[in-house]
Design an enzyme around this catalytic site. Structure first.
Site, short mmCIF file in Angstrom:
data_model
loop_
_atom_site.label_atom_id
_atom_site.label_comp_id
_atom_site.label_asym_id
_atom_site.label_seq_id
_atom_site.Cartn_x
_atom_site.Cartn_y
_atom_site.Cartn_z
N THR B 172 -7.29 6.52 -1.26
CA THR B 172 -5.91 6.63 -1.77
C THR B 172 -5.70 5.49 -2.77
O THR B 172 -6.07 5.62 -3.93
CB THR B 172 -4.87 6.57 -0.62
OG1 THR B 172 -5.12 5.43 0.20
CG2 THR B 172 -4.94 7.83 0.22
N LYS B 198 -11.95 4.61 4.60
CA LYS B 198 -11.00 4.37 3.51
C LYS B 198 -9.88 3.51 4.08
O LYS B 198 -9.63 3.51 5.30
CB LYS B 198 -10.44 5.67 2.95
CG LYS B 198 -9.58 6.51 3.87
CD LYS B 198 -8.14 6.11 4.00
CE LYS B 198 -7.46 5.99 2.67
NZ LYS B 198 -6.03 5.62 2.87
N THR B 209 -7.62 2.76 13.34
CA THR B 209 -7.95 2.14 12.06
C THR B 209 -7.40 3.09 11.00
O THR B 209 -6.66 3.98 11.29
CB THR B 209 -9.46 2.01 11.83
OG1 THR B 209 -9.66 1.52 10.51
CG2 THR B 209 -10.18 3.33 11.96
N GLU B 295 -4.35 -3.63 -0.62
CA GLU B 295 -3.53 -3.36 -1.80
C GLU B 295 -3.17 -4.65 -2.54
O GLU B 295 -2.56 -5.54 -1.99
CB GLU B 295 -2.27 -2.59 -1.40
CG GLU B 295 -2.61 -1.14 -1.09
CD GLU B 295 -1.43 -0.33 -0.58
OE1 GLU B 295 -1.52 0.89 -0.61
OE2 GLU B 295 -0.44 -0.94 -0.14
N ASN B 417 3.61 -1.11 -3.81
CA ASN B 417 4.45 -0.55 -2.76
C ASN B 417 5.92 -0.47 -3.12
O ASN B 417 6.71 0.08 -2.38
CB ASN B 417 4.23 -1.31 -1.46
CG ASN B 417 2.86 -1.00 -0.91
OD1 ASN B 417 2.58 0.15 -0.58
ND2 ASN B 417 1.99 -1.99 -0.86
N THR B 422 7.16 7.16 -5.89
CA THR B 422 7.73 7.67 -7.14
C THR B 422 6.78 7.49 -8.31
O THR B 422 5.75 6.86 -8.18
CB THR B 422 9.06 6.96 -7.44
OG1 THR B 422 8.87 5.56 -7.32
CG2 THR B 422 10.11 7.40 -6.47
#
Lengths: 422, 422
Positions: B172, B198, B209, B295, B417, B422
Site C-alpha cells: 500500500t 507488507k 501483524t 510511513e 496521513n 482523499t
C-alpha cells in the site's frame, strides 16, 4: 456557576508572583520561577504522575502533601529536575527551604514543582535568586518591576505580581498561559475556585497530569478534598492526550484555605457533589486549553463516546481514538477518514460490537450501524478545517459515555520535538 | 542458516502471481491482486489481528485456517474490505470461490487477505478479473505479460509470475516489497522457508501483524506449525511499531507442504526448536523491513532492553520506547535526548528502578546508573543521523532482555496521513 477573573488568586487569601531567573536560557526574558502563597496554612491534596520515573520535585511534593497541609508552592520551568540523582533531590529540598525562609514559613509547608528539560541539574544560583525575588514580590504586594539577579547573570528581570505572572512562569512549549476561576453558591455561601496549569507536549491521560495548581476559599475536610481532586482529575486532565507520552513531572496540587466561612464540606454530602462539580468544571476548562495548545496543534479534537457497556470502556475508547496518530494526522489534513476512528476504537482493549457503530463528525453522519453513509465531502472538509472539531461514536451496547480531548498531529509537532533539547 | 533468493517461492511446490487489476485507482499500473498457490494441500496456521474490529477477509481466513489445511491464498491491496458489512463478508467469500474455481481447488482451501482503505466495498468486477488473470498466470507457469481486464476498465495490466509480483501486489504505502527466503539443515535434510509481508502505516505490536505470508517445504505437525508461528510472531512482527495504530486487517498465514521429506517436526523436539529459530529469523528480517519502511520514515530504530526483571517487562519497555512519539521525533531530528527514552520507559506499565538505568546510543554512553554522562555531542549527532540507530537500555534489575524495532516520526508521516483517503 460563574466564570470570573483572577486565576488562582481569585479566592481570597492567595497571592502569586512570577519572575525571570534566566533558567530558560540566558538573555531571554521569559518568566521561569513562580510562587503561590496562601495567607495561612491550607488543607492540601495532590495527585502525581504514575510514571515509574518520578522527578525529584514530584517525590518531595508527594511526601509533603501526605500531611494534608501546605501554605505555598514554589515552581520553575526550563528544567524538570528529573533523572538528576541525589543532587536533584537535594536541589528540590533547597528550593522549599529557600522559599520557606524568604516567606517566613516552615519549609514543610512549601510544595515544589518543576518542568522543562530532563537530565540536567538545576542552575541553583539562578533558581535561588529567582525564588528570593519572587518572595520579595509576594511579601511586598503588587510591584511592577523587581530585579532577579544571580551571580553569573547580569540581566535584570521583569517581575510581575499576580496570577498571569505565575501562569506564564510555568510555561514551556505552551503558547498561552492557562488559568481560570469560577464562583458558585454553596448553601448560601459564595465559594471561589481558581486554577492554573501548563502543558503542551508529553501529555497523556490516565496519570496525574502536567503541572496544575488549584486554590479555593472553601472549608473542606482533607479526605473530601483529596477525593474531589481525584474525581475531577479523572474527568479532566486524565481525559486529554497530546502525544501519548507521560511526563516524569506531572502533579496537581489543590489548596483550600477555608476563608469563605462555609460549613466544612465532608464526603458523601450534596455540598461535596456541588464542590466536585465546580472543581471538575474549572479543571476541564484548563484540560481543554492544554489539548488545544498541544505542541504544534492547529485544532482541538473532542471525542464523545456513548452507548458503551461501561464508563471504563467509554473512557478507554475515547482516549484511544483521540490519541491515535492516524486520527490526529487525518484531522490535521481535514480528511473525513472515519475508518481511522473505528480502527482506533477496535484496538482500545475493550469489547465492542463491530456491526453497530455509528459515527458523526460534528453534525455530519458518516457511519450508521457500521454501514458507510454517503455524505457531502465539501461540507465535511469545511467542518474539519475548523479549529474545534467533534467526533461522536455511538456503540449501541449500553448507556455509558465519556469525553476525551486532544489535538491534531502536525508538521510543527515533529519540528518542535526533533530539536527540543538542542 | 543461509539466506537465499526466491521469497515465498523458494521452497519447492509454491507458485505466485501478481497482477494490476485497477483497484488502486484507474489508470495506474500498480499490482493489486496476488495469488500464492501450492501444488498440493498444505498444513496451514494463521495469526490474526486482536482488534475488536476485524475485516471480512480476516474473519473468513480465521475460519478457514481453523481446519489446519490450505492450498492457496488470494490477496488484494488498495481496499481493506473492512467495515463493509454483510456485502464485505460475501465479497471475501466470492474471492475464495473465484480463485478456487480458476485454480481447480475447493474454495475452503483458499485463504483471503485484503489491505488498503477502510469502509469502501470492493470493486468486485475488477477484483474477479484480477483473480482470474492471476490464476491464469499461475496455471500457465512463468509468463511475461497477461492482460487483466474488467468490464469497466480498458487498461491492460502488466502481469508477472513469481515472488516479486506477489510481494508488490500487496503493497500500500510501502516503498519497497518485502520478502526473504532462507535454508537450513534439519538432521541432514535441507529445509527452506520463504516469507513475504507488507506494512508501512497502522503498524503496532502485540497483535497479529500486517499481512504476512510464509511458505516452507518442511513436514510439520499442525500443532507444532501453529506454535512455531505464534512464537516467531511474538519475537518479530509483534515487536515492531510505526504509529501505535493496529490494523483491522492484520494476518499472517504459514503454509507447509512437506515436500522436503524430513521426518515430520513435532512439538518439544530439537527439530521444532531449529525450525522455530529459522522461522523467527525469516520473519524478523521482514519485521525490520516493515519498521524501516514505516510511513515517512528516514531511519530504523532498534531498542534493546536488558537487565529486566522479566521478559514481559523487557518487551513492554522496549515497545513503549520505540513507539514514543517524542523518542521518534527526537530520532528524526538526531537529537540525543535520552530524557525521552527514560520517560517512555517509566510509563510502560511495569516497575523499574529509576536510579539504576543505563542508556547507550550506539556505542555512546549517555546515562550511567541514572546519572547523566557527558558525551561528545558531535559524535552523537553523527551517529543519530545514520539510517539505522540503536538505543540500549540496561535496567539492572534482572536477566531478561527484549528487542523492538520502529522508525522515526517525520514531516512525511504527517503528510501521508493527512490526506490518506482523499
Amino acid at each position: 456557576m460563574q466564570i470570573i477573573n483572577g486565576g488562582v488568586t481569585a479566592p481570597a487569601g492567595f497571592k502569586t508572583a512570577g519572575v525571570h531567573a534566566n533558567i530558560k536560557g540566558k538573555g531571554g526574558t521569559k518568566k521561569d520561577v513562580a510562587l503561590l502563597v496562601a495567607s495561612a496554612p491550607c488543607t492540601a491534596a495532590g495527585v502525581y504522575t504514575l510514571s515509574e520515573v518520578k522527578a525529584a520535585p514530584v517525590l518531595l511534593s508527594q511526601e509533603l502533601t501526605a500531611s494534608g497541609r501546605l501554605q505555598a508552592v514554589v515552581m520553575n520551568s526550563g528544567n524538570a529536575n528529573a533523572c538528576t540523582g541525589q543532587q536533584g533531590l537535594q536541589d528540590a529540598k533547597t528550593m522549599t527551604e529557600v522559599a520557606g525562609e524568604a516567606l517566613g514559613l516552615d519549609p514543610k509547608l512549601v510544595g515544589v514543582a518543576s518542568t522543562g528539560v530532563i537530565g540536567v541539574n538545576l542552575p541553583m544560583d539562578r533558581v535561588i535568586a529567582g525564588i528570593k525575588a519572587a518572595a520579595a514580590v509576594v511579601m511586598a504586594g503588587p510591584v511592577a518591576e523587581v530585579a532577579a539577579t544571580a551571580d553569573d547573570t547580569a540581566t535584570a528581570a521583569a517581575t510581575t505580581f499576580g496570577p498571569d505572572a505565575a501562569a506564564e512562569a510555568i510555561m514551556t512549549t505552551d503558547t498561552f498561559p492557562k488559568q481560570v476561576a469560577l464562583r458558585f453558591d454553596l448553601n448560601g455561601t459564595p465559594i471561589t475556585i481558581g486554577a492554573m496549569a501548563k502543558g503542551s507536549g508529553m501529555i497523556h491521560p490516565n496519570m496525574g497530569t502536567m503541572l496544575g495548581f488549584v486554590t479555593t476559599d472553601a472549608a473542606i475536610a482533607p479526605d473530601a478534598l483529596l477525593a474531589a481532586l481525584r474525581a475531577a482529575t479523572d474527568l479532566s486532565y486524565n481525559m486529554i492526550t497530546v502525544d501519548g507520552d507521560t511526563s516524569t513531572n506531572d502533579q496537581v496540587i489543590l489548596l483550600a484555605n477555608g476563608v469563605a466561612g462555609n460549613e466544612p464540606i465532608t464526603l458523601g454530602t450534596p455540598a461535596y457533589e456541588t464542590f466536585t462539580a465546580a472543581l471538575t468544571e474549572a479543571m476541564t476548562i484548563l484540560a481543554k486549553a492544554i489539548a488545544r495548545d498541544g505542541e504544534g496543534a492547529t485544532k482541538l479534537i473532542e471525542v464523545q463516546v456513548k452507548g458503551a457497556a461501561s464508563e471504563a470502556a467509554a473512557r478507554a475508547i475515547a482516549k484511544t481514538i483521540v490519541g491515535s496518530s492516524l486520527v490526529k494526522a487525518a484531522a490535521f489534513g481535514a480528511d473525513a477518514n472515519w475508518g481511522r476512528i473505528i480502527a482506533a476504537a477496535g484496538r482500545a482493549g475493550v469489547p465492542i460490537n463491530q456491526f453497530t457503530v455509528t459515527i458523526t463528525m460534528g453534525e455530519i453522519l458518516v457511519l450508521q450501524d457500521s454501514t458507510p453513509v454517503p455524505f457531502d465531502e465539501e461540507l465535511a472538509l469545511a467542518y474539519l478545517k475548523g479549529d474545534s472539531i467533534l467526533f461522536t461514536v455511538d456503540l449501541k451496547m449500553g448507556e455509558a459515555a465519556a469525553t476525551a480531548w486532544g489535538c491534531d498531529l502536525t508538521y510543527d509537532y515533529v519540528k518542535i520535538n526533533g530539536s527540543y533539547r538542542t
